[in-house]
Scaffold this active site. Structure first.
Site, PDB file in Angstrom:
ATOM      1  N   CYS A 195      29.577  10.355  -1.998  1.00 55.64           N
ATOM      2  CA  CYS A 195      30.040  10.936  -3.255  1.00 55.64           C
ATOM      3  C   CYS A 195      29.384  12.288  -3.517  1.00 55.64           C
ATOM      4  O   CYS A 195      28.489  12.409  -4.357  1.00 55.64           O
ATOM      5  CB  CYS A 195      29.800   9.998  -4.425  1.00 55.64           C
ATOM      6  N   CYS A 373      37.399  12.797  -5.253  1.00 60.72           N
ATOM      7  CA  CYS A 373      36.161  12.861  -6.028  1.00 60.72           C
ATOM      8  C   CYS A 373      36.513  13.180  -7.475  1.00 60.72           C
ATOM      9  O   CYS A 373      36.839  14.330  -7.794  1.00 60.72           O
ATOM     10  CB  CYS A 373      35.243  13.945  -5.453  1.00 60.72           C
TER      11      CYS A 373
END
Length: 444
Positions: A195, A373
């Site tokens: 991430c 994302c």
């Protein structure tokens, strides 16, 4: 008497029934596998492992699938960004591992100790040897707080947190809500991470919280990143730079955290463009994103690449050397961001790849590197970044997703967790590809 059972026969039947139940429990959930060979062996009980176990159960039957995973709790880690900002509880992120493993699939409650792909076997730390016809490696990655001098022991002090671990995510919130005045530091390490947007998401949320509580004028917010850019995809990087300027945030590129002096509230950064040059920052709060790397058991094995990551074909997710070995998620060397969204898209491709190979056919579906994302920019806005291997936007919705959106925030905070627990982990969600085609009238 007719119609009545002899007491000994009744006792025998009760015993058999109890034994049958016990045997079933051993088969499905014990740390000791009920047998030593499986058609499909899955290593890792994270998002990729559970999703693939669910898919493989439907292909070959639950009794022919096993998962090797030591952890008692399974976490939905993407929500930790919001936990660190006080918007969600850490309790909401976890469920018992036993509740997410597909019913009937064997849970081997151990760690992987050694690979032996030449003999189609895996050794566990409990001394067990398990053989397989097909192996799916989904071991995730490892956090290396210890590679920063002063950590992890520094977390015993206040004013320091990290959203990347269940042990430290609430410390981020404590540091933020107790902020008085001074520097608020946010870091990004000089390694691949999962991430990639999370290190700056907490910065935007902290800025929003400090504005809401009237403390923003007393805060100097600094994001020190090892990267040469704010974000890897130009379209979204440009949008983020505008937010940085508008909110008076300070971004220093090519700055890497090497030491935390938690007792003095000091952080030491190295300048990656000027070797040997360091700079010390005082802080009132600091959010640390740790260096990360591949699992130790992979490094130096017959399955890794030169960096220690699982060496797979980036299109089919099949191992480059061993045709009956496959990989998914953070442990692989796929050149894309390591996110749950990437795992979802990979699971659909890998499902197809394994299905074809089970039929002695050539894989015909390819992974384009899709990842997503959701860049949380406040307590009610998100920029939804979606892109492929080439860093080109691959957006699902027919709108400009580089703009902050309230709808995308609710999708991140409320809808995606449901999709994770009830879609991805059940093996039903393989990413938004088909919906993207519909949304864009077949032109994407």
């Amino acid at each position: 008497m007719a119609g009545q059972l002899h007491p000994q026969l009744l006792l025998s039947r009760q015993y058999c029934r109890v034994f049958s139940v016990m045997n079933s429990q051993i088969h499905t959930s014990s740390g000791l596998a009920a047998k030593d060979h499986y058609k499909v062996l899955v290593l890792g009980g994270g998002s990729g492992g559970i999703a693939m176990a669910a898919r493989m159960k439907r292909k070959v039957g639950a009794e022919n699938v096993a998962i090797v995973e030591p952890s008692e709790v399974h976490y939905y880690q993407p929500i930790w960004t919001l936990v660190g900002a006080g918007a969600k509880s850490v309790a909401s992120s976890g469920r018992p591992t036993s509740s997410v493993i597909p019913s009937g699939v064997t849970w081997v409650k151990s760690k992987v100790a050694e690979f032996d792909p030449e003999n189609n076997t895996v050794h566990t730390d409990s001394g067990k040897k398990i053989s397989y016809d097909y192996l799916i490696v989904a071991l995730g990655l490892v956090l290396h707080y210890e590679k920063i001098k002063g950590l992890p022991e520094g977390f015993e002090h206040p004013k320091i947190g990290s959203n990347y671990s269940v042990k430290t995510v609430e410390k981020t919130w404590n540091a933020l809500k107790n902020f008085k005045e001074g520097n608020a530091l946010f870091t990004y390490p000089n390694t691949p991470i999962k991430c990639g947007g999370a290190p700056q998401k907490i910065m935007y949320l902290s800025d929003a919280f400090l504005r809401k509580t009237g403390k923003r004028s007393k805060a100097n917010i600094v994001f020190n990143t090892s990267l040469p850019a704010l974000f890897g995809v130009k379209k979204y990087a440009d949008a983020l730079w505008e937010i940085v300027k508008k909110r008076d945030l300070n971004v220093n590129l090519r700055h890497n955290l090497i030491e935390v002096r938690a007792d003095k509230q000091e952080a030491v950064f190295e300048n990656l463009d000027k070797p040997g040059e360091t700079e010390v920052y005082k802080y009132e709060m600091i959010h640390v994103t740790p260096p990360m790397g591949p699992p130790a058991v992979l490094k130096g094995s017959l399955l890794d690449d030169e960096g220690g990551w699982l060496d797979v074909n980036k299109k089919t997710l099949q191992h480059k050397t061993y045709a009956n070995v496959f990989g998914i998620g953070d442990c692989t060397n796929l050149p894309t961001s390591k996110t749950a969204a990437a795992v979802a898209a990979q699971s659909a491709v890998l499902d197809r790849t394994v299905s074809r190979i089970l039929k002695k056919q050539t894989p015909d579906k390819t992974y384009d590197g899709y990842t997503s994302c959701p860049l949380v920019t406040s307590y009610n806005t998100v920029i939804l970044a979606e892109f492929d291997y080439d860093g080109q936007p691959l957006e699902t919705f027919p709108v400009d997703q580089s703009k902050e959106s309230r709808i995308m925030y609710h999708m991140k905070a409320d809808f995606m967790p449901l999709l994770y627990w009830h879609g991805l982990l059940k093996g039903f969600w393989g990413g938004p590809g088909p919906y993207r085609t519909i949304m864009h009238l077949g032109m994407k």
